[in-house]
Design a protein around this motif. Sequence first.
Motif, PDB file in Angstrom:
ATOM      1  N   ARG A   1      -2.924   6.693   5.264  1.00 30.19           N
ATOM      2  CA  ARG A   1      -2.350   7.770   4.462  1.00 30.19           C
ATOM      3  C   ARG A   1      -0.851   7.560   4.277  1.00 30.19           C
ATOM      4  O   ARG A   1      -0.181   6.927   5.100  1.00 30.19           O
ATOM      5  CB  ARG A   1      -2.588   9.139   5.117  1.00 30.19           C
ATOM      6  CG  ARG A   1      -1.797   9.375   6.406  1.00 30.19           C
ATOM      7  CD  ARG A   1      -2.095  10.744   6.979  1.00 30.19           C
ATOM      8  NE  ARG A   1      -1.324  11.018   8.190  1.00 30.19           N
ATOM      9  CZ  ARG A   1      -0.136  11.621   8.178  1.00 30.19           C
ATOM     10  NH1 ARG A   1       0.406  11.989   7.029  1.00 30.19           N
ATOM     11  NH2 ARG A   1       0.508  11.852   9.314  1.00 30.19           N
ATOM     12  N   ALA A   2      -0.353   8.096   3.163  1.00 28.75           N
ATOM     13  CA  ALA A   2       1.086   8.090   2.921  1.00 28.75           C
ATOM     14  C   ALA A   2       1.718   9.240   3.688  1.00 28.75           C
ATOM     15  O   ALA A   2       1.087  10.275   3.932  1.00 28.75           O
ATOM     16  CB  ALA A   2       1.359   8.228   1.427  1.00 28.75           C
ATOM     17  N   ILE A   3       2.984   9.052   4.084  1.00 29.60           N
ATOM     18  CA  ILE A   3       3.672  10.057   4.878  1.00 29.60           C
ATOM     19  C   ILE A   3       4.893  10.583   4.125  1.00 29.60           C
ATOM     20  O   ILE A   3       5.336   9.989   3.142  1.00 29.60           O
ATOM     21  CB  ILE A   3       4.120   9.481   6.241  1.00 29.60           C
ATOM     22  CG1 ILE A   3       5.146   8.358   6.014  1.00 29.60           C
ATOM     23  CG2 ILE A   3       2.930   8.987   7.039  1.00 29.60           C
ATOM     24  CD1 ILE A   3       5.901   7.965   7.266  1.00 29.60           C
ATOM     25  N   THR A   4       5.417  11.703   4.588  1.00 28.84           N
ATOM     26  CA  THR A   4       6.642  12.257   4.014  1.00 28.84           C
ATOM     27  C   THR A   4       7.854  11.667   4.723  1.00 28.84           C
ATOM     28  O   THR A   4       7.744  11.128   5.832  1.00 28.84           O
ATOM     29  CB  THR A   4       6.666  13.782   4.171  1.00 28.84           C
ATOM     30  OG1 THR A   4       6.733  14.106   5.578  1.00 28.84           O
ATOM     31  CG2 THR A   4       5.418  14.411   3.559  1.00 28.84           C
TER      32      THR A   4
ATOM     33  N   ILE B   1       0.848  -1.188   0.000  1.00 29.60           N
ATOM     34  CA  ILE B   1       0.000   0.000   0.000  1.00 29.60           C
ATOM     35  C   ILE B   1       0.883   1.237   0.000  1.00 29.60           C
ATOM     36  O   ILE B   1       2.053   1.175   0.408  1.00 29.60           O
ATOM     37  CB  ILE B   1      -0.935   0.017   1.239  1.00 29.60           C
ATOM     38  CG1 ILE B   1      -0.119  -0.053   2.539  1.00 29.60           C
ATOM     39  CG2 ILE B   1      -1.934  -1.130   1.169  1.00 29.60           C
ATOM     40  CD1 ILE B   1      -0.952   0.067   3.787  1.00 29.60           C
ATOM     41  N   PRO B   2       0.386   2.376  -0.485  1.00 27.87           N
ATOM     42  CA  PRO B   2       1.200   3.597  -0.477  1.00 27.87           C
ATOM     43  C   PRO B   2       1.664   3.929   0.933  1.00 27.87           C
ATOM     44  O   PRO B   2       0.875   3.926   1.880  1.00 27.87           O
ATOM     45  CB  PRO B   2       0.234   4.668  -1.007  1.00 27.87           C
ATOM     46  CG  PRO B   2      -0.783   3.904  -1.800  1.00 27.87           C
ATOM     47  CD  PRO B   2      -0.942   2.591  -1.086  1.00 27.87           C
ATOM     48  N   PHE B   3       2.952   4.196   1.063  1.00 30.60           N
ATOM     49  CA  PHE B   3       3.498   4.471   2.398  1.00 30.60           C
ATOM     50  C   PHE B   3       4.258   5.791   2.436  1.00 30.60           C
ATOM     51  O   PHE B   3       3.939   6.673   3.205  1.00 30.60           O
ATOM     52  CB  PHE B   3       4.408   3.318   2.838  1.00 30.60           C
ATOM     53  CG  PHE B   3       5.068   3.555   4.165  1.00 30.60           C
ATOM     54  CD1 PHE B   3       4.317   3.637   5.328  1.00 30.60           C
ATOM     55  CD2 PHE B   3       6.448   3.727   4.253  1.00 30.60           C
ATOM     56  CE1 PHE B   3       4.916   3.889   6.550  1.00 30.60           C
ATOM     57  CE2 PHE B   3       7.055   3.974   5.477  1.00 30.60           C
ATOM     58  CZ  PHE B   3       6.283   4.049   6.617  1.00 30.60           C
ATOM     59  N   LEU B   4       5.288   5.944   1.592  1.00 32.93           N
ATOM     60  CA  LEU B   4       6.074   7.171   1.571  1.00 32.93           C
ATOM     61  C   LEU B   4       5.767   7.972   0.311  1.00 32.93           C
ATOM     62  O   LEU B   4       5.634   7.400  -0.779  1.00 32.93           O
ATOM     63  CB  LEU B   4       7.569   6.851   1.609  1.00 32.93           C
ATOM     64  CG  LEU B   4       8.193   6.570   2.980  1.00 32.93           C
ATOM     65  CD1 LEU B   4       9.644   6.137   2.794  1.00 32.93           C
ATOM     66  CD2 LEU B   4       8.128   7.788   3.880  1.00 32.93           C
TER      67      LEU B   4
END
Length: 330
Positions: free
Chosen positions: A307-310, A163-166
């Motif tokens: 949610r993806a994070i920076t 899944i989208p992470f970064l």
Amino acid sequence: MEKTIVIYDSDSMYAIRFMEYVKRRGLDFDVLVFTEEESFAEYIGLHPIEILLLGEMLSVKEEQLENISHLYILSEQPLEAGEQGNQRIFKYQSAEAILTKILTDYTKKEKVSGYNSEKNDRKVISVVSFPPGRNKLSFSWSLAYLLSERRKVLFIPMELLPIPFLTLTASSDSNLSEFIYYLKDNNSNVIDQMNPLLCCVDRLSYLSGLSHGLDLLSVTKEDIRRWLVDIRNSTDYETVVFYLGCYSEAAVEIISQSDKVLVAMEENGEDAERIKELDRQLQLLHIPTGPDRFQKLLVPDPGWEGRAITMQELKNSESWLCAMPYADHL
């Protein structure tokens, strides 16, 4: 010999603050500042410089360029839209943004120039995550990034349903799947096929992106053995970190060949029971699970569900703090 980052700029306050930031990052570089031509000329006449950050209003002589491996110009004005060239960087942005651009470019150029390291320095580390979870993935990214500040690291996350992470700028939608295609072609040079598919964040190289989770399940233990032999014989990387988010023939072979296995666990009874079962199955396969190679650890929950994070959020997280002592001792 320790590699050197030199900031040569007439603005002493700027140069000193940037030097202090780089030193706080704990990179494997000496960091020096020069603001006067005479002192800079004296130093470069006697010492090679790995990375030079040069103020736009200053210059270096042609004979000095021979002693500089990588040169970056600190531009006084923002670069215009569409302006190309990794050598020019806008000076008045965050120190983190400047350093990220430099290290990403530097890492790519090191690969092209054929960076060498001793074969006996190679290390394979596995972070086992059964089942996978964002907190375990957070720890794995943190560990790989921290290690990359000290040595050449390749990070490979392997999970069936990623899944989208970064929120990374480099695209890697299906790079791992494409590499698996080449890996299963015994006539391919594995490293030569892999390197163009890698993405970078600062000094960390990573290989990710699946077209379909079944691509991972198609990888056999023979594929993994050939891949790891080539990695250990390559001069491109000193450490490879696998994030194993699925239990498969390939994952078991990676665990078997890893120099260190970190078993990531959440604070619940189910994870502990799964790890006991993993230990039982590995012993049936005669894979050592003693404390010299295996280490169990509790990973914190950063609370990033959905949610993806920076990268900056990751660096400010409990996962980052949790990974720091492991990076110091691996």
